[in-house]
Design a protein around this motif. Structure first.
Motif, PDB file in Angstrom:
ATOM      1  N   LEU A 144     -29.928  25.688  87.592  1.00  0.00           N
ATOM      2  CA  LEU A 144     -29.567  25.111  86.292  1.00  0.00           C
ATOM      3  C   LEU A 144     -30.913  24.225  86.098  1.00  0.00           C
ATOM      4  CD1 LEU A 144     -27.543  24.761  84.219  1.00  0.00           C
ATOM      5  CD2 LEU A 144     -26.510  23.145  85.890  1.00  0.00           C
ATOM      6  N   SER A 145     -31.396  24.387  84.866  1.00  0.00           N
ATOM      7  CA  SER A 145     -32.470  23.546  84.351  1.00  0.00           C
ATOM      8  C   SER A 145     -31.995  22.834  83.022  1.00  0.00           C
ATOM      9  CB  SER A 145     -33.396  24.483  83.741  1.00  0.00           C
ATOM     10  OG  SER A 145     -34.168  24.841  85.014  1.00  0.00           O
ATOM     11  N   PHE A 146     -32.195  21.465  83.032  1.00  0.00           N
ATOM     12  CA  PHE A 146     -31.612  20.448  81.991  1.00  0.00           C
ATOM     13  C   PHE A 146     -33.165  20.129  80.976  1.00  0.00           C
ATOM     14  CE2 PHE A 146     -28.573  20.324  84.986  1.00  0.00           C
ATOM     15  CZ  PHE A 146     -27.199  19.887  84.255  1.00  0.00           C
ATOM     16  N   ASN A 147     -32.964  19.838  79.868  1.00  0.00           N
ATOM     17  CA  ASN A 147     -33.871  19.316  79.130  1.00  0.00           C
ATOM     18  C   ASN A 147     -33.049  18.243  77.989  1.00  0.00           C
ATOM     19  OD1 ASN A 147     -36.542  18.752  77.706  1.00  0.00           O
ATOM     20  ND2 ASN A 147     -35.880  20.226  75.991  1.00  0.00           N
ATOM     21  N   ASN A 148     -33.574  16.945  78.013  1.00  0.00           N
ATOM     22  CA  ASN A 148     -32.911  16.004  77.323  1.00  0.00           C
ATOM     23  C   ASN A 148     -31.418  15.810  77.667  1.00  0.00           C
ATOM     24  OD1 ASN A 148     -35.529  15.135  75.995  1.00  0.00           O
ATOM     25  ND2 ASN A 148     -35.179  16.767  74.466  1.00  0.00           N
ATOM     26  N   GLY A 149     -31.163  15.990  78.874  1.00  0.00           N
ATOM     27  CA  GLY A 149     -29.696  15.983  79.277  1.00  0.00           C
ATOM     28  C   GLY A 149     -29.126  17.207  78.879  1.00  0.00           C
ATOM     29  N   ASN A 150     -29.483  18.159  78.372  1.00  0.00           N
ATOM     30  CA  ASN A 150     -28.813  19.267  77.780  1.00  0.00           C
ATOM     31  C   ASN A 150     -28.910  20.705  78.916  1.00  0.00           C
ATOM     32  OD1 ASN A 150     -27.625  18.349  75.611  1.00  0.00           O
ATOM     33  ND2 ASN A 150     -29.483  18.977  74.409  1.00  0.00           N
ATOM     34  N   PRO A 151     -27.933  21.010  79.371  1.00  0.00           N
ATOM     35  CA  PRO A 151     -28.250  22.575  80.047  1.00  0.00           C
ATOM     36  C   PRO A 151     -29.029  23.499  79.301  1.00  0.00           C
ATOM     37  CG  PRO A 151     -25.791  21.763  80.251  1.00  0.00           C
ATOM     38  CD  PRO A 151     -26.375  21.088  79.187  1.00  0.00           C
ATOM     39  N   VAL A 152     -30.133  24.111  79.702  1.00  0.00           N
ATOM     40  CA  VAL A 152     -31.023  24.879  78.938  1.00  0.00           C
ATOM     41  C   VAL A 152     -31.118  26.398  79.344  1.00  0.00           C
ATOM     42  CG1 VAL A 152     -32.124  23.125  77.231  1.00  0.00           C
ATOM     43  CG2 VAL A 152     -33.024  23.959  79.638  1.00  0.00           C
ATOM     44  N   MET A 153     -30.775  26.401  80.658  1.00  0.00           N
ATOM     45  CA  MET A 153     -31.013  27.787  81.260  1.00  0.00           C
ATOM     46  C   MET A 153     -30.371  27.733  82.850  1.00  0.00           C
ATOM     47  SD  MET A 153     -34.665  29.780  82.016  1.00  0.00           S
ATOM     48  CE  MET A 153     -34.532  31.492  82.785  1.00  0.00           C
ATOM     49  N   MET A 154     -29.835  28.939  82.942  1.00  0.00           N
ATOM     50  CA  MET A 154     -29.128  29.244  84.251  1.00  0.00           C
ATOM     51  C   MET A 154     -29.633  30.595  84.871  1.00  0.00           C
ATOM     52  SD  MET A 154     -25.207  28.081  83.538  1.00  0.00           S
ATOM     53  CE  MET A 154     -24.703  27.822  84.998  1.00  0.00           C
ATOM     54  N   VAL A 155     -29.914  30.589  85.985  1.00  0.00           N
ATOM     55  CA  VAL A 155     -30.257  31.953  86.564  1.00  0.00           C
ATOM     56  C   VAL A 155     -29.457  32.100  87.674  1.00  0.00           C
ATOM     57  CG1 VAL A 155     -32.160  33.207  87.549  1.00  0.00           C
ATOM     58  CG2 VAL A 155     -32.784  31.620  85.739  1.00  0.00           C
ATOM     59  N   LEU A 156     -28.941  33.130  87.943  1.00  0.00           N
ATOM     60  CA  LEU A 156     -27.939  33.838  89.114  1.00  0.00           C
ATOM     61  C   LEU A 156     -28.570  35.041  89.674  1.00  0.00           C
ATOM     62  CD1 LEU A 156     -24.155  33.289  89.393  1.00  0.00           C
ATOM     63  CD2 LEU A 156     -25.347  35.804  89.831  1.00  0.00           C
ATOM     64  N   ASN A 157     -28.412  34.647  91.098  1.00  0.00           N
ATOM     65  CA  ASN A 157     -28.811  36.036  92.008  1.00  0.00           C
ATOM     66  C   ASN A 157     -27.505  36.379  92.677  1.00  0.00           C
ATOM     67  OD1 ASN A 157     -31.714  35.891  91.495  1.00  0.00           O
ATOM     68  ND2 ASN A 157     -31.754  33.797  92.592  1.00  0.00           N
ATOM     69  N   ASP A 158     -27.362  37.663  92.707  1.00  0.00           N
ATOM     70  CA  ASP A 158     -26.008  37.989  93.121  1.00  0.00           C
ATOM     71  C   ASP A 158     -26.029  38.889  94.466  1.00  0.00           C
ATOM     72  OD1 ASP A 158     -26.577  40.935  92.435  1.00  0.00           O
ATOM     73  OD2 ASP A 158     -25.362  40.877  90.717  1.00  0.00           O
ATOM     74  N   ASN A 159     -24.995  39.270  94.938  1.00  0.00           N
ATOM     75  CA  ASN A 159     -25.080  39.908  96.182  1.00  0.00           C
ATOM     76  C   ASN A 159     -25.514  41.474  96.199  1.00  0.00           C
ATOM     77  OD1 ASN A 159     -24.068  37.502  97.495  1.00  0.00           O
ATOM     78  ND2 ASN A 159     -22.063  38.072  97.158  1.00  0.00           N
ATOM     79  N   LEU A 160     -25.562  41.916  94.601  1.00  0.00           N
ATOM     80  CA  LEU A 160     -26.128  43.322  94.473  1.00  0.00           C
ATOM     81  C   LEU A 160     -27.503  43.225  94.247  1.00  0.00           C
ATOM     82  CD1 LEU A 160     -23.260  44.429  92.372  1.00  0.00           C
ATOM     83  CD2 LEU A 160     -23.461  44.743  94.733  1.00  0.00           C
ATOM     84  N   GLY A 161     -28.416  42.057  94.358  1.00  0.00           N
ATOM     85  CA  GLY A 161     -29.881  42.180  94.256  1.00  0.00           C
ATOM     86  C   GLY A 161     -30.267  41.953  92.597  1.00  0.00           C
ATOM     87  N   GLN A 162     -29.210  41.506  91.901  1.00  0.00           N
ATOM     88  CA  GLN A 162     -29.461  41.437  90.421  1.00  0.00           C
ATOM     89  C   GLN A 162     -29.794  39.709  90.329  1.00  0.00           C
ATOM     90  OE1 GLN A 162     -26.751  44.552  88.173  1.00  0.00           O
ATOM     91  NE2 GLN A 162     -25.467  43.140  89.371  1.00  0.00           N
ATOM     92  N   THR A 163     -30.592  39.789  89.170  1.00  0.00           N
ATOM     93  CA  THR A 163     -30.769  38.343  88.788  1.00  0.00           C
ATOM     94  C   THR A 163     -30.414  38.463  87.190  1.00  0.00           C
ATOM     95  OG1 THR A 163     -32.610  38.104  90.134  1.00  0.00           O
ATOM     96  CG2 THR A 163     -32.546  36.639  88.229  1.00  0.00           C
ATOM     97  N   THR A 164     -29.507  37.448  87.164  1.00  0.00           N
ATOM     98  CA  THR A 164     -29.342  37.265  85.496  1.00  0.00           C
ATOM     99  C   THR A 164     -29.743  35.897  85.003  1.00  0.00           C
ATOM    100  OG1 THR A 164     -27.242  38.399  85.812  1.00  0.00           O
ATOM    101  CG2 THR A 164     -27.202  36.991  83.767  1.00  0.00           C
TER     102      THR A 164
END
Length: 217
Positions: free
Chosen positions: A166-186
């Motif tokens: 989870l990344s923030f810029n000026n206090g706002n969440p701007v990006m989330m990246v999730l790696n799941d158990n199936l080898g996928q990245t969202t």
């Protein structure tokens, strides 16, 4: 959970191991210790009492073809959440504090779940749940103490994903990246973020349309 809330949000969102590619961690970066990382993330999330945004979402890897989605989202503490994916694969996820609904328009199906059963392993709910409980469910790291970029790893062996960043810029969440158990990245990018503004209560209520099959889980 269903379709893209399972893949794009559960196997996709609410993020934390791939962001080396984002340039947020460098060879010279000095990481924060776990206690400090948890405190810093807690402070940022506590300051997000409500939030609305547009999102764009991309899922890659695994055995499935790459998929992209977009839509709108809104969160308000405690545990009020709305995630509306638009386009050909329309889906609506709504949580009102106690009940979480997942409505799949194509399947004409709505699934009803308890929010308390999902809060520990649903990335999206990180933004609407109790920030003080994050360290109980996740190991939190901050690869660079000078950057507001955090990696969360579930402590539960039953979690549906391996890591969330989870990344923030000026206090706002701007990006989330999730790696799941199936080898996928969202990867999910937020735009037009509005923090701590009023949100109509109706945004967090859902009534299944007539003729829709309702499944309780």
């Amino acid at each position: 959970m269903l379709k893209q809330f399972t893949t794009p949000v559960l196997t996709a969102i609410l993020a934390m191991s791939t962001p080396l590619a984002m340039g947020l961690a460098t060879a010279q970066a000095k990481p924060a210790n776990e206690a400090t990382a948890s405190k810093n993330l807690n402070g940022l999330l506590t300051n997000v009492k409500s939030m609305t945004a547009n999102f764009s979402q991309m899922t890659k890897g695994g055995k499935s073809a790459n998929r992209s989605f977009s839509g709108t989202m809104a969160v308000q503490r405690p545990n009020n959440f709305r995630w509306h994916t638009t386009g050909n694969a329309e889906q609506l996820v709504v949580a009102n504090g106690s009940t979480l609904w997942i409505y799949d328009k194509d399947l004409q199906q709505a699934t009803r779940q308890s929010v308390s059963n999902q809060i520990g392993d649903t990335p999206a709910l990180l933004l609407s749940g109790d920030p003080t409980k994050i360290s109980a469910s996740f190991k939190v790291t901050q690869p660079d103490a000078s950057k507001n970029y955090y990696v969360l790893q579930p402590k539960s062996s039953n979690a549906n994903f391996k890591s969330l960043s989870l990344s923030f810029n000026n206090g706002n969440p701007v990006m989330m990246v999730l790696n799941d158990n199936l080898g996928q990245t969202t990867s999910i990018k937020f735009s037009n973020v509005k923090r701590n503004t009023g949100i109509a209560k109706s945004q967090f209520t859902f009534t299944p349309p007539k003729g829709v099959d309702v499944i309780d889980q």
